[in-house]
Design an enzyme around this catalytic site. Sequence first.
Site, mmCIF file in Angstrom:
data_model
loop_
_atom_site.group_PDB
_atom_site.id
_atom_site.type_symbol
_atom_site.label_atom_id
_atom_site.label_comp_id
_atom_site.label_asym_id
_atom_site.label_seq_id
_atom_site.Cartn_x
_atom_site.Cartn_y
_atom_site.Cartn_z
ATOM 1 N N HIS A 1 19.951 28.830 47.771
ATOM 2 C CA HIS A 1 19.302 28.633 46.469
ATOM 3 C C HIS A 1 18.384 29.808 46.163
ATOM 4 O O HIS A 1 17.952 30.537 47.061
ATOM 5 C CB HIS A 1 18.510 27.316 46.440
ATOM 6 C CG HIS A 1 17.229 27.356 47.221
ATOM 7 N ND1 HIS A 1 16.024 27.745 46.667
ATOM 8 C CD2 HIS A 1 16.970 27.068 48.525
ATOM 9 C CE1 HIS A 1 15.076 27.675 47.591
ATOM 10 N NE2 HIS A 1 15.629 27.275 48.734
ATOM 11 N N CYS A 2 18.109 30.014 44.870
ATOM 12 C CA CYS A 2 17.111 31.003 44.457
ATOM 13 C C CYS A 2 16.025 30.248 43.703
ATOM 14 O O CYS A 2 15.783 29.075 43.973
ATOM 15 C CB CYS A 2 17.759 32.103 43.623
ATOM 16 S SG CYS A 2 18.596 31.505 42.142
ATOM 17 N N VAL A 3 15.384 30.870 42.754
ATOM 18 C CA VAL A 3 14.238 30.243 42.077
ATOM 19 C C VAL A 3 14.654 29.048 41.234
ATOM 20 O O VAL A 3 13.958 28.037 41.189
ATOM 21 C CB VAL A 3 13.510 31.287 41.194
ATOM 22 C CG1 VAL A 3 12.340 30.628 40.452
ATOM 23 C CG2 VAL A 3 13.000 32.430 42.054
ATOM 24 N N ARG B 1 18.402 28.190 40.814
ATOM 25 C CA ARG B 1 19.828 27.866 40.921
ATOM 26 C C ARG B 1 20.251 27.491 42.339
ATOM 27 O O ARG B 1 19.776 28.074 43.307
ATOM 28 C CB ARG B 1 20.669 29.061 40.459
ATOM 29 C CG ARG B 1 20.663 29.295 38.982
ATOM 30 C CD ARG B 1 21.185 30.679 38.643
ATOM 31 N NE ARG B 1 20.187 31.708 38.921
ATOM 32 C CZ ARG B 1 20.487 32.969 39.215
ATOM 33 N NH1 ARG B 1 21.747 33.352 39.277
ATOM 34 N NH2 ARG B 1 19.531 33.842 39.437
#
Length: 474
Positions: free
Chosen positions: A25-27, A29
Amino acid sequence: MASHDNIKAILKQIGGKENLISAAHCVTRLRVVLKDENLIDKGGLDNNPLVKGHFSAGNQFQIVIGNKVKDVYKEFIKIAEINETSKDEIKILANQRVGTFKRGIGAFAEIFTPLLPAILAGGLILGARNIIGDMSIFGNGTQKLMEIYPILATLHSFLWILGEAIFHFLPVGVTWSTVKKCGGTEILGIVLGITLVSPQLMNAYSFSTALPESIPFWDFGIINIQKVGYQAQVIPAMLAGLTLVALETWLKKFFPDILKMILLPFIVLFVTVILSYTIIGPVSREIGNYIAMFFNLLLMGNGVLKVFGSVLFGALYAPLVITGVHHTFLAVDLQLIGSIGGTMIWPMIALSNITQGSAAIAIAYIYRDDSKIKGISVSSALSAWLGVTEPAMFGVNLKYIYPFYGALIGSALSAIYCTLSGVLANSIGIGGVPAFLAINPRYWLNYIIAMTIAFVTPILATYILNKTLKKEGK
């Protein structure tokens, strides 16, 4: 805490455990690598309350969740019975499934991604200095703020400590990130970057106007090496970093383990620095000059070229975001700032951010009776106006297609006005509306007009396209 059932539904909607290779995961998504993206139930994802949008890019399927993504991810990997994976690890897995060209573009973009926090901070710092010390519009209409309040002159000077560290000494960050990305010894990358901006060297800004006889040099008898720095230069730093990694990797084959820690770092640094001063630096400086010349010609040349260039950039930037190629413009922006003292590209990027938000706001109005669509559209529009376009682009505009076209129309038209009026940014930083602070104050009025076009045009274009499609029964 996110709903367990909705997270379980996401796993089912992407094809189940059997279709899942890895997840990270990112910030905002959830990123997954899948065996077969044809098994995705996109309609089911669209109706999942946790999902604000989804798209495929870089051989990853990315599901826009929002600020709950960290909690969703933890629960997701438990349900899927897989191990936690970092963004870098999942990129490696994804890159194994794409071509050489795409991997190269991705690697180029990833060199600059770790530098973004500093660059964003630098943009705000230079924006604050613009307001304090560059705008003669206060008091009687001809004064700067620091002339009215002398204490602000101290703040103006102090802020430059941070601004100089971020932008003038940018090559240190670029060489570090390049060496890290390519698998070299990171501390050697940092040292290499420092040698490119050493106080012993003539400042790069002074070199462009210096007479040949005034340029200092080292006399080694058989060769003279100019003492010229590469402050704020991106291409020399990146090529020097690549050279260091290539040399280190090659020499490791010939050094016994006992000498690798002692002699190898010295030889690698010494040779790379010599090459940087004599070949890499001068050649890449010319490359940078040609890049600046190209964009000057395309976006600051005659009227016809300006219109063509601005329409091309304004209409194509958002589609490039989908591919991830847009990150490469960071290098061009920084090179232009170092070469000509400003960039005409960053203002258009910020305008593109604004248009995506405006198109999403139009959808909020068109679907004002649907609370879910309205809520997603409004929140994603605010995000886009602050420079983060993914929720608006992928969660709203690309979902309905026609608002995406509306945004492109607004982006192209605002870019035309921005370019024809010669707007330049002193720095890069946060996109969207806050990018206003990075604009050279002499262009603020013209940029306000360009921003107005970027706000209004996509709303009108999206509304008209919606009415046209309804009329045609589509």
